[in-house]
Scaffold this motif. Structure first.
Motif, short mmCIF file in Angstrom:
data_model
loop_
_atom_site.label_atom_id
_atom_site.label_comp_id
_atom_site.label_asym_id
_atom_site.label_seq_id
_atom_site.Cartn_x
_atom_site.Cartn_y
_atom_site.Cartn_z
N ILE A 187 -13.53 12.85 7.67
CA ILE A 187 -12.16 12.57 8.12
C ILE A 187 -11.95 12.94 9.58
O ILE A 187 -10.80 13.03 10.03
N ASN A 220 -12.26 4.27 6.00
CA ASN A 220 -12.26 5.09 7.20
C ASN A 220 -10.85 5.59 7.52
O ASN A 220 -9.86 4.91 7.24
N ARG A 221 -10.81 6.76 8.14
CA ARG A 221 -9.53 7.34 8.54
C ARG A 221 -9.14 6.95 9.97
O ARG A 221 -7.97 6.94 10.32
N TYR A 222 -10.14 6.65 10.82
CA TYR A 222 -9.87 6.33 12.23
C TYR A 222 -10.39 4.93 12.54
O TYR A 222 -11.50 4.56 12.13
N SER A 255 -6.12 5.06 6.10
CA SER A 255 -4.89 5.77 6.52
C SER A 255 -5.26 6.88 7.50
O SER A 255 -6.28 7.55 7.32
N PRO A 256 -4.41 7.11 8.52
CA PRO A 256 -4.69 8.21 9.46
C PRO A 256 -4.27 9.57 8.92
O PRO A 256 -4.63 10.60 9.48
N GLN A 258 -4.33 12.69 6.40
CA GLN A 258 -5.41 13.32 5.64
C GLN A 258 -5.28 13.09 4.13
O GLN A 258 -6.21 12.61 3.49
N PHE A 261 -5.19 9.45 3.01
CA PHE A 261 -6.56 8.94 2.98
C PHE A 261 -7.26 9.37 1.70
O PHE A 261 -7.92 8.56 1.03
#
Length: 379
Positions: A187, A220-222, A255-256, A258, A261
């Motif tokens: 993350i 992915n988070r980013y 999703s950005p 935490q 996500f």
């Protein structure tokens, strides 16, 4: 008359203080020079103490420059004959110093003769860092040796990492069951070492998945991590000779946030029911949430992270766990690239040498022999 007596008393007191001040002698032969073997911004002062120091408590050191008036720059105890000025010293600026003695009664002597003008400047070669040069050269020699050995076909031993050896089994099981493989690259953003290591692992994993003709899901988070992951997966499928099997939509941004996500990944597990979950990268509070969900759906789980506080959760809920530096070595282990393997081998030998030196230095220091410890000291 009373006023006159007070005036006379004050004059007598002033004269006595002046006499006491004159009895204090300032240091002599004050010299100032650039501190050797440094990066500049430092000037060293040396002087000779007065013959009679019985009434002296210490020395006040004053500094002036073209754009600085004479001001107090430091203080030295009575028995000191050297002072290093590192407070707001600028390179290539002319400084001049004066010094005077002080007494416990806060009396001060006259100023010493001013020092010559001096400039601080960095040295091109620092003798105190020769040890760093030697250690670097030793490591480079080890690296060159192992690279050449690998190129000539010499087998370089790396200890087995069970979690990575189990990748073939995990991907094969997903293929047999007709279910996808879920890969979570941590993350943290792309600037973090653990995320870079995760991307290095993702490419050989994607190659194995393509060879087995399975589906790989990578949330992915980013966005930047997503772009890198898409490229890694695409290259993996291409190297396996199946570029047409690559689906860009399987590597996506989730999703950005935490825990949003984590919730999204858990939802993917519940809906897609992957047969294999791979967690490689930096994980935090969401680690147990992800691992417990994967354990509940009966997936084979392999996790790897350099975050020590999260290791117990992965150990408890996953089938295999890759710990600490094993995460960084995984890409070389999976790819079999001689250059990467030789680099890891050179690092291992370097660490072994440092460990032996530390142990030997600790034992010798008990007997007052400190040359090994001083060799690893950098000023």
């Amino acid at each position: 008359m009373l006023i006159g007596l007070l005036f006379i008393f004050s004059q007598i007191t002033m004269i006595a203080s002046t006499i006491d001040s004159l009895s204090l002698k300032p240091p002599t032969n004050l010299i100032a020079f650039d501190t050797p073997d440094d990066r500049g911004v430092s000037i060293t002062l040396k002087w000779e103490i007065p013959q009679d120091i019985s009434k002296i408590q210490g020395y006040q050191i004053f500094r002036e420059a073209e754009d600085e008036s004479l001001h107090l720059a430091g203080y030295a105890p009575v028995n000191k004959t050297e002072y290093i000025d590192q407070i707001d010293v600028r390179n290539n600026v002319p400084y001049q110093y004066r010094i005077r003695s002080t007494s416990p009664e806060r009396l001060v002597s006259l100023f010493s003769e001013p020092s010559q003008k001096v400039y601080a400047y960095p040295q091109w070669f620092r003798k105190d860092l020769i040890n760093v040069v030697v250690i670097t050269l030793i490591y480079l020699a080890l690296l060159i040796y192992f690279v050449q050995a690998a190129r000539t076909g010499k087998e370089i031993f790396l200890r087995r990492i069970p979690g990575l050896d189990a990748l073939d089994e995990a991907v094969g099981r997903a293929t047999e069951m007709g279910k996808p493989i879920l890969y979570v690259p941590g993350i943290w953003p792309m600037s973090e070492v653990s995320t870079i290591a995760s991307m290095n692992i993702l490419k050989p994993v994607a190659k194995k998945v393509a060879q087995y003709d399975s589906k790989l899901i990578v949330p992915n988070r980013y966005p930047i991590v997503m772009n890198v992951a898409q490229q890694c997966v695409k290259e993996g499928f291409t190297e396996a000779g199946k570029p047409d099997k690559y689906n860009e939509d399987d590597v996506f941004f989730l999703s950005p946030n935490q825990f949003a996500f984590a919730a999204g990944v858990n939802g993917i597990m519940e809906r897609e029911r992957p047969a294999t979950n791979l967690f490689f990268g930096a994980f935090f509070a969401e680690s147990l949430l992800l691992a417990e969900t994967g354990n509940a759906i009966g997936a084979i789980q392999i996790a790897g992270t350099d975050r020590v506080p999260q290791l117990p959760f992965f150990v408890a809920a996953c089938d295999y766990c890759i710990m600490g530096e094993e995460l960084y070595a995984a890409s070389a282990y999976l790819s079999g690239d001689p250059r990467l393997i030789s680099s890891i081998k050179a690092q291992d030998w370097g660490k072994m040498g440092l460990l032996i030196s530390l142990l030997l230095g600790s034992v010798l220091s008990i007997f007052g022999i400190t040359f090994i410890i001083s060799w690893f000291t950098v000023r």
